[in-house]
Motif scaffolding. Structure first.
Motif, PDB file in Angstrom:
ATOM      1  N   VAL A  10       1.991  -0.340 -13.266  1.00  0.00           N
ATOM      2  CA  VAL A  10       1.422  -0.849 -12.024  1.00  0.00           C
ATOM      3  C   VAL A  10      -0.089  -0.872 -12.135  1.00  0.00           C
ATOM      4  O   VAL A  10      -0.693  -0.119 -12.905  1.00  0.00           O
ATOM      5  N   ALA A  11      -0.683  -1.742 -11.352  1.00  0.00           N
ATOM      6  CA  ALA A  11      -2.130  -1.836 -11.217  1.00  0.00           C
ATOM      7  C   ALA A  11      -2.446  -1.652  -9.740  1.00  0.00           C
ATOM      8  O   ALA A  11      -1.575  -1.855  -8.877  1.00  0.00           O
ATOM      9  N   ASP A  12      -3.663  -1.259  -9.451  1.00  0.00           N
ATOM     10  CA  ASP A  12      -4.037  -1.066  -8.052  1.00  0.00           C
ATOM     11  C   ASP A  12      -5.373  -1.723  -7.765  1.00  0.00           C
ATOM     12  O   ASP A  12      -6.118  -2.076  -8.668  1.00  0.00           O
ATOM     13  N   ARG A  13      -5.617  -1.911  -6.479  1.00  0.00           N
ATOM     14  CA  ARG A  13      -6.910  -2.412  -6.019  1.00  0.00           C
ATOM     15  C   ARG A  13      -7.192  -1.798  -4.662  1.00  0.00           C
ATOM     16  O   ARG A  13      -6.269  -1.529  -3.874  1.00  0.00           O
ATOM     17  N   ARG A  14      -8.454  -1.564  -4.384  1.00  0.00           N
ATOM     18  CA  ARG A  14      -8.867  -1.009  -3.099  1.00  0.00           C
ATOM     19  C   ARG A  14      -9.354  -2.154  -2.220  1.00  0.00           C
ATOM     20  O   ARG A  14     -10.091  -3.027  -2.666  1.00  0.00           O
ATOM     21  N   ALA A  15      -8.926  -2.114  -0.956  1.00  0.00           N
ATOM     22  CA  ALA A  15      -9.389  -3.068   0.055  1.00  0.00           C
ATOM     23  C   ALA A  15      -9.658  -2.263   1.325  1.00  0.00           C
ATOM     24  O   ALA A  15      -8.729  -1.926   2.052  1.00  0.00           O
ATOM     25  N   GLY A  16     -10.913  -1.916   1.534  1.00  0.00           N
ATOM     26  CA  GLY A  16     -11.249  -1.063   2.671  1.00  0.00           C
ATOM     27  C   GLY A  16     -10.673   0.319   2.457  1.00  0.00           C
ATOM     28  O   GLY A  16     -10.887   0.936   1.417  1.00  0.00           O
ATOM     29  N   VAL A  17      -9.907   0.791   3.427  1.00  0.00           N
ATOM     30  CA  VAL A  17      -9.297   2.115   3.307  1.00  0.00           C
ATOM     31  C   VAL A  17      -7.956   2.074   2.581  1.00  0.00           C
ATOM     32  O   VAL A  17      -7.375   3.109   2.314  1.00  0.00           O
ATOM     33  N   TRP A  18      -7.476   0.882   2.276  1.00  0.00           N
ATOM     34  CA  TRP A  18      -6.163   0.737   1.663  1.00  0.00           C
ATOM     35  C   TRP A  18      -6.252   0.646   0.155  1.00  0.00           C
ATOM     36  O   TRP A  18      -7.178   0.058  -0.397  1.00  0.00           O
ATOM     37  N   CYS A  25       0.842  -1.185   0.000  1.00  0.00           N
ATOM     38  CA  CYS A  25       0.000   0.000   0.000  1.00  0.00           C
ATOM     39  C   CYS A  25       0.887   1.247   0.000  1.00  0.00           C
ATOM     40  O   CYS A  25       2.096   1.169   0.230  1.00  0.00           O
ATOM     41  N   VAL A  26       0.261   2.382  -0.257  1.00  0.00           N
ATOM     42  CA  VAL A  26       1.002   3.643  -0.327  1.00  0.00           C
ATOM     43  C   VAL A  26       1.767   3.898   0.961  1.00  0.00           C
ATOM     44  O   VAL A  26       2.927   4.321   0.931  1.00  0.00           O
ATOM     45  N   CYS A  27       1.136   3.629   2.114  1.00  0.00           N
ATOM     46  CA  CYS A  27       1.824   3.913   3.380  1.00  0.00           C
ATOM     47  C   CYS A  27       3.077   3.059   3.542  1.00  0.00           C
ATOM     48  O   CYS A  27       4.086   3.529   4.055  1.00  0.00           O
ATOM     49  N   GLU A  28       3.043   1.819   3.066  1.00  0.00           N
ATOM     50  CA  GLU A  28       4.232   0.967   3.134  1.00  0.00           C
ATOM     51  C   GLU A  28       5.335   1.505   2.220  1.00  0.00           C
ATOM     52  O   GLU A  28       6.510   1.529   2.604  1.00  0.00           O
ATOM     53  N   LEU A  29       4.952   1.923   1.040  1.00  0.00           N
ATOM     54  CA  LEU A  29       5.938   2.445   0.097  1.00  0.00           C
ATOM     55  C   LEU A  29       6.556   3.745   0.593  1.00  0.00           C
ATOM     56  O   LEU A  29       7.776   3.924   0.512  1.00  0.00           O
ATOM     57  N   THR A  30       5.740   4.658   1.131  1.00  0.00           N
ATOM     58  CA  THR A  30       6.294   5.922   1.627  1.00  0.00           C
ATOM     59  C   THR A  30       7.228   5.671   2.801  1.00  0.00           C
ATOM     60  O   THR A  30       8.278   6.303   2.909  1.00  0.00           O
ATOM     61  N   TYR A  31       6.853   4.746   3.668  1.00  0.00           N
ATOM     62  CA  TYR A  31       7.688   4.433   4.829  1.00  0.00           C
ATOM     63  C   TYR A  31       9.023   3.832   4.386  1.00  0.00           C
ATOM     64  O   TYR A  31      10.085   4.243   4.853  1.00  0.00           O
ATOM     65  N   ALA A  32       8.964   2.875   3.490  1.00  0.00           N
ATOM     66  CA  ALA A  32      10.177   2.178   3.056  1.00  0.00           C
ATOM     67  C   ALA A  32      11.136   3.107   2.320  1.00  0.00           C
ATOM     68  O   ALA A  32      12.350   3.081   2.550  1.00  0.00           O
ATOM     69  N   GLY A  79      10.575  -3.874   6.440  1.00  0.00           N
ATOM     70  CA  GLY A  79      10.503  -4.956   7.415  1.00  0.00           C
ATOM     71  C   GLY A  79      10.354  -4.464   8.848  1.00  0.00           C
ATOM     72  O   GLY A  79       9.781  -5.149   9.692  1.00  0.00           O
ATOM     73  N   ALA A  80      10.861  -3.266   9.122  1.00  0.00           N
ATOM     74  CA  ALA A  80      10.792  -2.705  10.472  1.00  0.00           C
ATOM     75  C   ALA A  80       9.578  -1.805  10.673  1.00  0.00           C
ATOM     76  O   ALA A  80       9.389  -1.260  11.758  1.00  0.00           O
ATOM     77  N   MET A  81       8.752  -1.643   9.665  1.00  0.00           N
ATOM     78  CA  MET A  81       7.619  -0.717   9.751  1.00  0.00           C
ATOM     79  C   MET A  81       6.589  -1.194  10.759  1.00  0.00           C
ATOM     80  O   MET A  81       6.099  -2.315  10.680  1.00  0.00           O
ATOM     81  N   PRO A  82       6.243  -0.314  11.718  1.00  0.00           N
ATOM     82  CA  PRO A  82       5.162  -0.657  12.652  1.00  0.00           C
ATOM     83  C   PRO A  82       3.812  -0.406  11.987  1.00  0.00           C
ATOM     84  O   PRO A  82       3.713   0.337  11.004  1.00  0.00           O
ATOM     85  N   ASN A  83       2.790  -1.011  12.498  1.00  0.00           N
ATOM     86  CA  ASN A  83       1.414  -0.746  12.054  1.00  0.00           C
ATOM     87  C   ASN A  83       1.211  -0.943  10.561  1.00  0.00           C
ATOM     88  O   ASN A  83       0.631  -0.098   9.891  1.00  0.00           O
ATOM     89  N   ARG A  84       1.682  -2.062  10.049  1.00  0.00           N
ATOM     90  CA  ARG A  84       1.456  -2.358   8.630  1.00  0.00           C
ATOM     91  C   ARG A  84      -0.047  -2.437   8.371  1.00  0.00           C
ATOM     92  O   ARG A  84      -0.825  -2.587   9.298  1.00  0.00           O
ATOM     93  N   PRO A  85      -0.477  -2.347   7.136  1.00  0.00           N
ATOM     94  CA  PRO A  85      -1.907  -2.244   6.834  1.00  0.00           C
ATOM     95  C   PRO A  85      -2.807  -3.332   7.405  1.00  0.00           C
ATOM     96  O   PRO A  85      -3.982  -3.099   7.592  1.00  0.00           O
ATOM     97  N   ASP A  86      -2.285  -4.497   7.680  1.00  0.00           N
ATOM     98  CA  ASP A  86      -3.141  -5.508   8.273  1.00  0.00           C
ATOM     99  C   ASP A  86      -3.357  -5.284   9.763  1.00  0.00           C
ATOM    100  O   ASP A  86      -4.173  -5.939  10.387  1.00  0.00           O
ATOM    101  N   ALA A  87      -2.656  -4.294  10.314  1.00  0.00           N
ATOM    102  CA  ALA A  87      -2.866  -3.888  11.700  1.00  0.00           C
ATOM    103  C   ALA A  87      -3.973  -2.828  11.733  1.00  0.00           C
ATOM    104  O   ALA A  87      -4.390  -2.328  10.690  1.00  0.00           O
ATOM    105  N   PRO A  88      -4.416  -2.423  12.913  1.00  0.00           N
ATOM    106  CA  PRO A  88      -5.503  -1.455  12.985  1.00  0.00           C
ATOM    107  C   PRO A  88      -5.206  -0.087  12.363  1.00  0.00           C
ATOM    108  O   PRO A  88      -6.095   0.570  11.898  1.00  0.00           O
ATOM    109  N   ARG A  89      -3.957   0.335  12.364  1.00  0.00           N
ATOM    110  CA  ARG A  89      -3.599   1.642  11.801  1.00  0.00           C
ATOM    111  C   ARG A  89      -2.361   1.524  10.950  1.00  0.00           C
ATOM    112  O   ARG A  89      -1.485   0.722  11.217  1.00  0.00           O
ATOM    113  N   CYS A  90      -2.270   2.355   9.960  1.00  0.00           N
ATOM    114  CA  CYS A  90      -1.097   2.404   9.084  1.00  0.00           C
ATOM    115  C   CYS A  90      -0.223   3.569   9.522  1.00  0.00           C
ATOM    116  O   CYS A  90      -0.733   4.615   9.903  1.00  0.00           O
ATOM    117  N   ALA A  91       1.101   3.375   9.494  1.00  0.00           N
ATOM    118  CA  ALA A  91       2.023   4.435   9.935  1.00  0.00           C
ATOM    119  C   ALA A  91       1.980   5.610   9.000  1.00  0.00           C
ATOM    120  O   ALA A  91       1.708   5.516   7.846  1.00  0.00           O
TER     121      ALA A  91
END
Length: 117
Positions: A59-67, A31-38, A105-117
């Protein structure tokens, strides 16, 4: 689908787009938050480059909830997939790509968690 060689190589020529594509080659979807963090860039900066990658259909994208998840377009022609595969193989053990993978790999709150960093 068809992609022009000039569009593929132009995409690879920019650091943010190249790093994004290498992360997506390593991880099927991010997701975007993972890419920006990395990568360590702002969301507007990354979103602009993702829009460029979407425009040329790299690239292709898909929406899953808020992600919104991004992946390398599976419909790319074989030659374009081969270029990305070989580029990834040649760069994945070099910086900044090693650092990007470690940061992800060190990112907290990855998208499968309740909040994204």
């Amino acid at each position: 689908m068809s992609i022009q060689a000039t569009d593929l190589f132009a995409a690879l020529a920019h650091d943010t787009r190249l790093r994004t594509l290498m992360l997506l080659a390593e991880h099927d979807e991010l997701c975007v938050c993972e890419l920006t963090y990395a990568i360590g860039v702002s969301q507007p900066h990354l979103s602009r480059h993702l829009a460029q990658l979407r425009q040329v259909e790299l690239v292709a994208d898909r929406r899953a909830g808020v992600w919104i998840y991004y992946r390398v377009n599976p419909q790319l022609p074989g030659w374009a997939q081969a270029v990305l595969r070989e580029t990834h193989a040649g760069l994945r053990d070099t910086n900044p790509f090693v650092d990007d993978l470690a940061a992800l790999g060190a990112m907290p709150n990855r998208p499968d968690a309740p909040r994204c960093a």
